[in-house]
Write a protein that holds these residues in place. Structure first.
Motif, PDB file in Angstrom:
ATOM      1  N   GLN A   3       7.588  38.496  30.360  1.00  0.00           N
ATOM      2  CA  GLN A   3       7.670  39.093  31.692  1.00  0.00           C
ATOM      3  C   GLN A   3       6.336  38.985  32.412  1.00  0.00           C
ATOM      4  O   GLN A   3       6.282  38.700  33.620  1.00  0.00           O
ATOM      5  CB  GLN A   3       8.089  40.556  31.587  1.00  0.00           C
ATOM      6  N   GLU A   4       5.248  39.195  31.683  1.00  0.00           N
ATOM      7  CA  GLU A   4       3.920  39.161  32.288  1.00  0.00           C
ATOM      8  C   GLU A   4       3.599  37.777  32.845  1.00  0.00           C
ATOM      9  O   GLU A   4       3.025  37.662  33.931  1.00  0.00           O
ATOM     10  CB  GLU A   4       2.861  39.562  31.265  1.00  0.00           C
ATOM     11  N   ALA A  40      -4.133  40.277  30.215  1.00  0.00           N
ATOM     12  CA  ALA A  40      -2.814  40.907  30.259  1.00  0.00           C
ATOM     13  C   ALA A  40      -2.397  41.424  28.886  1.00  0.00           C
ATOM     14  O   ALA A  40      -1.762  42.475  28.769  1.00  0.00           O
ATOM     15  CB  ALA A  40      -1.778  39.922  30.780  1.00  0.00           C
ATOM     16  N   GLY A  78       4.843  38.942  26.261  1.00  0.00           N
ATOM     17  CA  GLY A  78       4.186  38.193  27.329  1.00  0.00           C
ATOM     18  C   GLY A  78       5.110  37.459  28.277  1.00  0.00           C
ATOM     19  O   GLY A  78       4.654  36.926  29.291  1.00  0.00           O
ATOM     20  N   SER A 118      -1.491  45.415  27.699  1.00  0.00           N
ATOM     21  CA  SER A 118      -0.175  45.779  27.142  1.00  0.00           C
ATOM     22  C   SER A 118      -0.295  46.663  25.917  1.00  0.00           C
ATOM     23  O   SER A 118       0.712  47.177  25.421  1.00  0.00           O
ATOM     24  CB  SER A 118       0.603  44.518  26.783  1.00  0.00           C
ATOM     25  N   SER A 156       4.790  44.101  24.474  1.00  0.00           N
ATOM     26  CA  SER A 156       5.494  42.970  25.073  1.00  0.00           C
ATOM     27  C   SER A 156       5.109  41.695  24.352  1.00  0.00           C
ATOM     28  O   SER A 156       4.069  41.622  23.687  1.00  0.00           O
ATOM     29  CB  SER A 156       5.140  42.874  26.561  1.00  0.00           C
ATOM     30  N   GLN A 164       5.499  37.197  36.163  1.00  0.00           N
ATOM     31  CA  GLN A 164       4.902  37.936  37.274  1.00  0.00           C
ATOM     32  C   GLN A 164       3.566  37.334  37.684  1.00  0.00           C
ATOM     33  O   GLN A 164       3.272  37.196  38.883  1.00  0.00           O
ATOM     34  CB  GLN A 164       4.725  39.402  36.882  1.00  0.00           C
ATOM     35  N   TRP A 175      -2.504  34.575  26.068  1.00  0.00           N
ATOM     36  CA  TRP A 175      -1.813  35.736  25.508  1.00  0.00           C
ATOM     37  C   TRP A 175      -1.606  35.567  23.998  1.00  0.00           C
ATOM     38  O   TRP A 175      -1.890  36.466  23.209  1.00  0.00           O
ATOM     39  CB  TRP A 175      -0.462  35.911  26.200  1.00  0.00           C
TER      40      TRP A 175
END
Length: 482
Positions: free
Chosen positions: A390-391, A476, A388, A480, A386, A394, A425
């Motif tokens: 979407q993370e 995060a 980042g 991933s 990913s 959320q 990230w």
């Protein structure tokens, strides 16, 4: 109450309201910043530019003396074969101790940093006046140039170099690895300290433009109880005046807690601690299983580097298990150390890379890696699934929902959490792309990012939201990876 605890925890972690200037960090991070801030996963290369008889016996030619120091070796050689031939012999050692095959092996094993000890006398004749090495200074005519050549070779292999001033004038301790035997007089001599300050300033000027110099260690293994703070303060100031971004390492003088306090609110200053479980009577009385368990719980933080460790345990410890169990327990011990240091410190360096002749056993980095006793020195080839986006959505929703419920009507600034998450990230992804590196100096890294955030978005009582987002973004990213 919860808010106040978070604010207090954040202020303690970042030095309170007076955020100090740490070594710089750009967005995105520059290569030189990644070299300095990444988790340093490496080895010492002892016996190269700082001789020890057990590592490089061919340069210790005299059998008449029990003195294993470099001064004894060089003095004996000059007496036996003259200065010019001794210089040629020392130069050949500098040129040949580590070769292309060694560099290739280090890269293959995912070593991203080396700690390379040197003696003050390597810097040249201007730095040995009034010391025993003055009489043999000509031997070291080319030594510092060759040391800098080593730094350049390391850079071509994406390897950082911690310059370790292993031997200071007078010796930081009485052992022969201080360059002379019977030393330990450094901290009590103003002339020795003054000369060492000249040395570290010279090194700082000489390597300022090398992006892969990950730090300058200003002394090695100061004796327990040494009054070192004055020298440390002077040396830090001297280096900072020349290069404000340089990382500086100090010895913990076998008192980790004392110097952990000393480096608080000194971003970019690291405590070098050495962890061996084979010397003290307490460790000798324990079983291998007990020492493995103790290694898993070692007290460290990211203001510290483990400048030396090994897989060595005392004979009395190994005698408590069978030879067949020793192989398994040695691997467990190495793995426990690697995992602990990787999680808790800013970096770690095995002692030592190789021996001039034969195997060094549990002191031998190559042998321990090749035998699987240090299994962490390998690439995983994991990739992020990913970018980042979407993370962060959320995570922000979860963060906002929790604090909107628990802030008792207080209006917070959740956008700072989002900013922190994205930067965390992105930094983690950039470091990972650089040879699967992780952020090592996490406290200094966070301090630098918070300071930049303040410059961009202004100060706030909710800076802790930004800092919390930084940590969440890094975590995060690694979740991933597949």
């Amino acid at each position: 109450m919860v808010l106040n605890k978070l604010k207090s925890k954040f202020e303690k972690a970042t030095g309170g309201s007076s955020i100090q200037n740490p070594p710089g960090l750009s967005t995105p991070a520059l290569r030189r910043e990644i070299f300095k801030y990444r988790l340093q996963v490496g080895t010492n290369i002892g016996g190269w530019f700082m001789l020890e008889k057990w590592l490089a016996p061919s340069l210790h030619t005299s059998n008449k003396s029990s003195d294993d120091s470099e001064f004894a070796a060089v003095s004996s050689s000059v007496k036996d074969m003259g200065l010019d031939r001794t210089r040629s012999k020392w130069d050949h050692h500098y040129d040949s101790f580590v070769n292309n095959a060694d560099w290739n092996w280090l890269v293959e094993k995912h070593v991203n940093a080396i700690r390379v000890p040197l003696g003050f006398y390597v810097l040249g004749p201007d730095f040995v006046k009034g010391t025993p090495f003055d009489k043999v200074s000509g031997v070291y005519e080319h030594a510092w140039k060759k040391y800098k050549g080593m730094i350049e070779l390391a850079r071509t292999n994406n390897i950082g170099v911690l310059i370790d001033l292993h031997a200071v004038p007078g010796g930081a301790n009485p052992d022969s690895h201080s360059g002379v035997s019977g030393g330990g007089k450094f901290f009590s001599s103003s002339s020795h300290v003054s000369l060492a300050l000249d040395c570290v300033a010279y090194i700082a000027r000489e390597v300022k433009d090398y992006d892969n110099v990950i730090g300058i260690q200003i002394v090695n293994e100061a004796s327990y109880g040494a009054t070192a703070e004055k020298y440390y303060t002077q040396a830090i100031r001297s280096i900072r005046e020349i290069d404000p971004t340089q990382v500086i390492a100090i010895s913990d003088a076998w008192d980790r807690g004392r110097y952990a306090e000393f480096v608080k609110e000194k971003p970019g200053v690291l405590v070098d601690t050495h962890i061996y479980k084979c010397f003290s009577d307490e460790d000798k009385s324990k079983t291998p299983n007990q020492l493995v368990a103790a290694s898993e719980q070692e007290w460290l933080d990211t203001t510290m580097i483990v400048g030396e460790f090994s897989c060595t345990l005392d004979t009395s410890t190994w005698n408590r298990v069978s030879n067949s169990d020793r192989v398994k327990l040695r691997a467990e011990y190495g793995k426990a150390q690697f995992n602990c240091f990787a999680q808790k410190s800013a970096g770690f360096f095995f002692w030592t890379y190789k021996f001039e002749q034969g195997s060094g056993g549990e002191w031998d980095f190559r042998e321990m890696v090749n035998s699987g006793c240090l299994p962490g020195y390998a690439r995983t080839h994991l990739k992020a699934t990913s970018n980042g986006e979407q993370e962060v959505r959320q995570a922000l929703q979860s963060h906002a929902a929790y604090w909107d419920e628990h802030a008792y009507g207080e209006k917070m600034e959740h956008s700072r959490y989002q900013d922190g998450f994205l930067i965390g990230w992105q930094d983690a992804a950039q470091f990972w792309a650089e040879d699967e590196s992780r952020i090592g100096q996490r406290a200094s890294w966070k301090n630098a990012r918070v300071q930049q955030h303040v410059l961009q978005k202004g100060n706030s009582r909710y800076l802790w939201e930004f800092a919390q987002g930084l940590d969440a973004g890094v975590q995060a990213f690694f979740q991933s990876l597949v």
